[in-house]
Design an enzyme around this catalytic site. Structure first.
Site, short mmCIF file in Angstrom:
data_model
loop_
_atom_site.label_atom_id
_atom_site.label_comp_id
_atom_site.label_asym_id
_atom_site.label_seq_id
_atom_site.Cartn_x
_atom_site.Cartn_y
_atom_site.Cartn_z
CB SER A 73 -0.96 0.01 1.19
OG SER A 73 -2.06 -0.84 0.94
CE LYS A 235 -1.44 4.32 2.43
NZ LYS A 235 -1.42 3.10 3.29
CB THR A 236 1.62 1.43 7.11
OG1 THR A 236 0.19 1.39 7.06
CG2 THR A 236 2.08 2.28 8.27
N GLY A 237 2.13 -0.15 4.65
CA GLY A 237 1.68 -1.14 3.68
C GLY A 237 2.02 -2.53 4.19
#
Length: 289
Positions: A73, A235-237
């Site tokens: 992501s 922003k993580t994923g």
């Protein structure tokens, strides 16, 4: 209609996507930091990629900085930046309504599912993708850009020769070891303009910074490894093979902003996410400053 907060966020970012900066030099203490990151990687049983850029003097620290990692992501940052760039020449683009059909919903749609049989604007879709990691919103952004190749083309246009997006959500998260699809490197992830416009133009108290800061709490990831007095927008994923990522713009007290990218993936397909590893990597970086 686009809310004033979202409109400010989108217009500020769209007007300010800069070119890539020059190649940074290395910290003098990079070797010691790399040794600690190597020890962390060994104890974790996975593969770790880290890139730090200190914007005060453009120096950097890299660990496996040129190895490919699945983005998951975190690729939403590039897609949103590409739509914002389009809006520079299409002034009403962000107000454009996009239909949300039941068949559009995929595996994670916390915002889009509330608009089924209705519409969302591209501004709202961008905010949903960045703030809530909404996968249907991401797919709508990708469609606006002409498919995954359109996102990659934008990356090339801003000077990133490494980023590649090949699939849509949720298949872009398979993270198969050795598969080059939907990957980038930590070095490229830290240096692309899609992060730099956030770092250079959004203040931690502004609309863009606000959206990023409200995504996740301090319980995990990069934020958990940093002093609580530092402001963080990230922003993580995550994906298969325990892939766990976090990319962040950091505003330390009394220092210029930092850009930190942490990618982590594991050899077992059903491995659990390891945000604790990312927190430890961030702590090592912070202690080395």
């Amino acid at each position: 209609m686009v809310t004033k907060r979202v409109q400010r966020m989108m217009s500020a970012a769209a007007a300010c996507i800069p070119l890539l900066l020059g190649s940074p030099t290395l910290y003098a203490q990079t070797s010691a930091v790399q040794q600690k990151l190597a020890a962390l990687e060994k104890s974790s049983g996975g593969r770790l990629g880290v890139a730090l850029i200190d914007t005060a003097d453009n120096t950097q620290v890299l660990y496996r900085g040129d190895e490919r990692f699945p983005m998951c992501s975190t690729s939403k940052v590039m897609a949103a930046a590409a739509v914002l760039k389009q809006s520079e020449t299409q002034k009403q683009l962000l107000n454009q309504p996009v239909e949300i059909k039941p068949a559009d919903l995929v595996n994670y749609n916390p915002i889009a599912e509330k608009h089924v049989n209705g519409t969302m604007t591209l501004a709202e879709l961008s905010a949903a993708a960045l703030q809530y990691s909404d996968n249907t919103a991401m797919n709508k952004l990708i469609a606006q850009l002409g498919g995954p190749g359109g996102v990659t083309a934008f990356a090339r246009a801003i000077g990133d020769e490494t980023f590649r997006l090949d699939r849509t959500e949720p298949t872009l998260n398979t993270a198969i070891p050795g598969d080059p699809r939907d990957t980038t490197t930590a070095r490229a992830g830290a240096d692309v303009a899609s992060l730099r416009w956030v770092m250079r133009w959004a203040k931690p108290s502004g609309a863009v910074g606000d959206v990023a800061q409200r995504q996740y709490d301090r319980a995990a990831g990069i934020r958990a490894g940093l002093p609580t007095s530092w402001t963080v927008g990230d922003k993580t994923g995550s994906g298969d093979y325990g892939t766990t990522n976090d990319i962040a713009v950091i505003w330390p007290q009394g220092r210029a902003p930092l850009v930190l990218v942490t990618y982590f993936t594991q050899p077992q397909q059903n491995a659990e996410s390891r945000r604790d590893v990312l927190a430890s990597a961030a702590r090592i970086i912070a202690e080395g400053l």
